[in-house]
Design an enzyme around this catalytic site. Sequence first.
Site, PDB file in Angstrom:
ATOM      1  N   TYR A 149     -26.275  20.349 -36.231  1.00 19.60           N
ATOM      2  CA  TYR A 149     -27.489  21.106 -36.534  1.00 19.60           C
ATOM      3  C   TYR A 149     -28.566  20.913 -35.466  1.00 19.60           C
ATOM      4  CZ  TYR A 149     -25.816  21.975 -41.307  1.00 19.60           C
ATOM      5  OH  TYR A 149     -25.101  22.394 -42.395  1.00 19.60           O
TER       6      TYR A 149
ATOM      7  N   LYS B 118     -28.035  -6.536 -59.686  1.00 17.62           N
ATOM      8  CA  LYS B 118     -28.707  -5.256 -59.955  1.00 17.62           C
ATOM      9  C   LYS B 118     -28.320  -4.239 -58.889  1.00 17.62           C
ATOM     10  CE  LYS B 118     -32.887  -6.616 -57.433  1.00 17.62           C
ATOM     11  NZ  LYS B 118     -34.344  -6.763 -57.476  1.00 17.62           N
TER      12      LYS B 118
ATOM     13  N   MET C  74     -24.753  16.195 -43.947  1.00 20.67           N
ATOM     14  CA  MET C  74     -24.460  15.723 -45.298  1.00 20.67           C
ATOM     15  C   MET C  74     -23.106  15.039 -45.391  1.00 20.67           C
ATOM     16  SD  MET C  74     -24.419  17.819 -48.917  1.00 20.67           S
ATOM     17  CE  MET C  74     -26.147  18.245 -48.845  1.00 20.67           C
TER      18      MET C  74
ATOM     19  N   ARG D 282     -46.670  -8.073 -58.623  1.00 16.92           N
ATOM     20  CA  ARG D 282     -45.944  -7.020 -59.345  1.00 16.92           C
ATOM     21  C   ARG D 282     -45.837  -7.447 -60.800  1.00 16.92           C
ATOM     22  NH1 ARG D 282     -40.530  -5.952 -55.978  1.00 16.92           N
ATOM     23  NH2 ARG D 282     -40.125  -7.905 -57.068  1.00 16.92           N
TER      24      ARG D 282
END
Length: 367
Positions: free
Chosen positions: A260, A36, A308, A133
């Site tokens: 930054y 998965k 980023m 769950r």
Amino acid sequence: MHLFQPEADIHLNHLMQNYLTIKKMVGAAKVMAVVKANAYGHGAVPIAHVLSDVGVLGFCVALAKEAEELIAADISEPILHLGRISASSIDLYQSGQVRCSINSVEDINILEEYGSEKAPFIAHLKIDTGMGRLGIKMDNDYSILQKLAESKSIRVEAVYSHFATADENDTEYRDWQLDQFRKVIKLANDILPDTNYFHIANSAGILNCPESHFNMVRPGISLYGVSPTGMPHNKLKPVMKMKAPVILVKKMKAGDSVGYNRLYIAKKNETIAILQAGYADGIPTDFSNSGGVELNGCIYPIIGKVSMDLIAINCGEDTINEGDEAVIWGGDHENNQLEYISKKYSKIPYEFLTGLSSRVKRNLINE
């Protein structure tokens, strides 16, 4: 010409070795590999093909879409869908290749509505032994098993559960869950004697609790060479090596700032290198002024804020060149292993692997 983009080397030979190591640990138990979340960021299709070649019984996915992706890639082994049944995906289970998970009475009702005695759905019944769950609650297991025994539209191939604390040193709750599951097995053997498999062992269960292996296991992160227990396992090899190229080397003067918010200000004249990778690629901002990368056998600190697309490292007095590759995780240095990185930032290694974005190029390595 340099290819200035982040890349992840996916070592398929390590994957095969990890599978064989796990298979040796579990003996005769069958292996349903968990692929998965794009095989934990490694690439579900190539991972599944390799495991198919080495004899895995089947695969586990969380979403119907993930099962469809494997089928479209000509994966022919059984696929267990761990999630909820939806009437809109019923044709997926009618193929016979995809096993559905029964997590509620409603799931049974859906299967009864669309199934038939001539073409019964193949299902794995999930019992909630304490994870809290998905799964049928323990106090409903008898009535659910009776209902399934009477069904002509559903064939229960397996009964399973999931550990909540198998990665912890304190085994009390894990052992209690295991006892609960043994009660379920006994009941299932009485009511559904044709059930083929029982499985509860995830990676932590496989590594730490041999008595939980039964006749099927579901390895996830251990297949990819990372231990869920917080310490590297000496018989598992990391499959992923996450890398970023040096795209610029520059001299900084005392008082110059980097990135930054000027989180890093040089105290003296120094050399820094800019790497092509950032939080859009899966590098967490926790690494700002804190993390490190492995480059030419040494660890260099990340300075300034992770942006980023870029991160900066302090090169000290060493010679670093454009095009050099820095390893973010999965390298040879102990501090570069995900188990240690995860512990440092109070995270779990799954977050780093699954957080790798699609713009990171995966290189399939067979050596």
